[in-house]
Design an enzyme around this catalytic site. Structure first.
Site, PDB file in Angstrom:
ATOM      1  N   LYS A  69       0.741  -1.146  -0.211  1.00 25.41           N
ATOM      2  CA  LYS A  69      -0.073   0.038  -0.166  1.00 25.41           C
ATOM      3  C   LYS A  69       0.796   1.395   0.088  1.00 25.41           C
ATOM      4  O   LYS A  69       0.211   2.317  -0.586  1.00 25.41           O
ATOM      5  CB  LYS A  69      -1.018   0.104   0.974  1.00 25.41           C
ATOM      6  CG  LYS A  69      -1.895  -1.254   1.117  1.00 25.41           C
ATOM      7  CD  LYS A  69      -2.846  -1.131   2.303  1.00 25.41           C
ATOM      8  CE  LYS A  69      -3.950  -1.936   2.185  1.00 25.41           C
ATOM      9  NZ  LYS A  69      -5.242  -1.796   1.440  1.00 25.41           N
ATOM     10  N   ASP A 105     -10.173   2.082   1.290  1.00 32.51           N
ATOM     11  CA  ASP A 105     -10.219   1.624   2.615  1.00 32.51           C
ATOM     12  C   ASP A 105     -10.852   2.594   3.736  1.00 32.51           C
ATOM     13  O   ASP A 105     -11.559   2.311   4.590  1.00 32.51           O
ATOM     14  CB  ASP A 105      -9.027   1.195   3.001  1.00 32.51           C
ATOM     15  CG  ASP A 105      -8.437   0.043   2.439  1.00 32.51           C
ATOM     16  OD1 ASP A 105      -8.995  -1.004   1.858  1.00 32.51           O
ATOM     17  OD2 ASP A 105      -7.079  -0.121   2.282  1.00 32.51           O
ATOM     18  N   MET A 132      -3.012  -0.028   6.070  1.00 27.17           N
ATOM     19  CA  MET A 132      -4.353  -0.139   6.146  1.00 27.17           C
ATOM     20  C   MET A 132      -4.546   0.624   7.630  1.00 27.17           C
ATOM     21  O   MET A 132      -5.618   1.373   7.864  1.00 27.17           O
ATOM     22  CB  MET A 132      -4.892  -1.496   6.326  1.00 27.17           C
ATOM     23  CG  MET A 132      -6.239  -1.894   6.710  1.00 27.17           C
ATOM     24  SD  MET A 132      -7.397  -1.045   5.607  1.00 27.17           S
ATOM     25  CE  MET A 132      -8.913  -1.636   5.998  1.00 27.17           C
TER      26      MET A 132
END
Length: 270
Positions: A69, A105, A132
């Site tokens: 990410k 997210d 995250m």
């Protein structure tokens, strides 16, 4: 799903531990809505080459999961505000060779905190400090949570995340508990860590709400223990359904109905 053809748009996912959840979710909706798309999951051996492939093939879009990410940030052309605000990417969209990064997210976490009516006055233990975790921490801050502690063994990343949002940090749970406990680590995820319970029973006992972002399995050891203790739970299955819906819209320009999303989510987990 239509027969593969030269005009078909390809979307993919990039993850160290890919699952079939996203693949089944997207392909179900492509078929249901008659879209000339196909979706495939990959575990890249080289993230730099994988992103170059998105641009060069061209691939319409890519979901990005742990541990990529943040690694993909220097590889894209444009950072949408949703990704730029938290320096974390979970979606790449390719528009004629221009790669734009998004983060759906954050949208999912913010919506779930609201839908489950989790009071912002709750104290929070957030375990994890990766991409995250940034999305979760940002959503908590923006929803008005202030009594949040980041639990991360890596002091550098843990303190950095805590300082970014004005939260506390500690290196382990160390017997602590909170009204809301959230796991944003691979503990409990299918694979090497699937038997691990990310928070122990005493910590669960002291909580009111237990949230695990791990999507596969949705019934992680943490969620199972929380249900057995009569706690309110929020699962990774809920997270992945919302963030996948937003990705679907970015890739196709089509917004499925709530019923269609529910059907696709149920199908993806059978």
């Amino acid at each position: 799903m239509p027969i593969l053809n030269k005009d078909m748009s390809l979307c993919i996912s990039l993850a160290a531990r890919p699952s079939n959840i996203g693949t089944r979710f997207h392909n179900y909706l492509y078929d249901l809505l008659g879209l000339n798309f196909v979706y495939k999951a990959f575990a890249p051996t080289d993230i730099n080459l994988a992103v170059a492939g998105i641009r060069g093939l061209p691939i319409r879009g890519a979901a990005v999961s742990m541990p990529y990410k943040e690694a993909v940030i220097p590889l894209v052309d444009v950072m949408d505000p949703s990704a730029q605000a938290i320096d974390s990417v979970n979606t790449i969209v390719n528009d004629d060779g221009v790669l734009t990064a998004y983060n759906t997210d954050y949208i999912a976490i913010a919506r779930l905190l609201k839908d489950h009516q989790v009071p912002s006055s709750h104290t929070v233990l957030l375990r994890g400090a990766g991409g995250m975790a940034k999305a979760v921490a940002a959503a908590l801050r923006d929803a008005g949570f202030t009594a949040v502690t980041i639990v991360a063994r890596n002091e550098t990343t843990g303190r950095a995340l805590a300082d970014l949002y004005g939260f506390g940090w500690q290196d382990d749970v160390n017997g602590a508990t909170a009204d809301l406990i959230i796991n944003v680590t691979p503990l409990g995820m299918a694979g090497a860590d699937e038997a691990a319970q990310s928070f122990d029973d005493p910590t669960i006992a002291g909580a009111q709400v237990v949230f695990d972002v791990v999507a596969l399995p949705s019934e992680t050891p943490l969620i199972t223990a929380a249900r057995n203790s009569g706690k309110k739970v929020i699962t990774g299955a809920e997270v992945i359904a919302i963030q996948a819906e937003e990705q679907f819209v970015l890739y196709t320009g089509v917004r499925p109905t709530a019923g269609q999303v529910r059907e696709a989510s149920e199908f993806s987990r059978r």
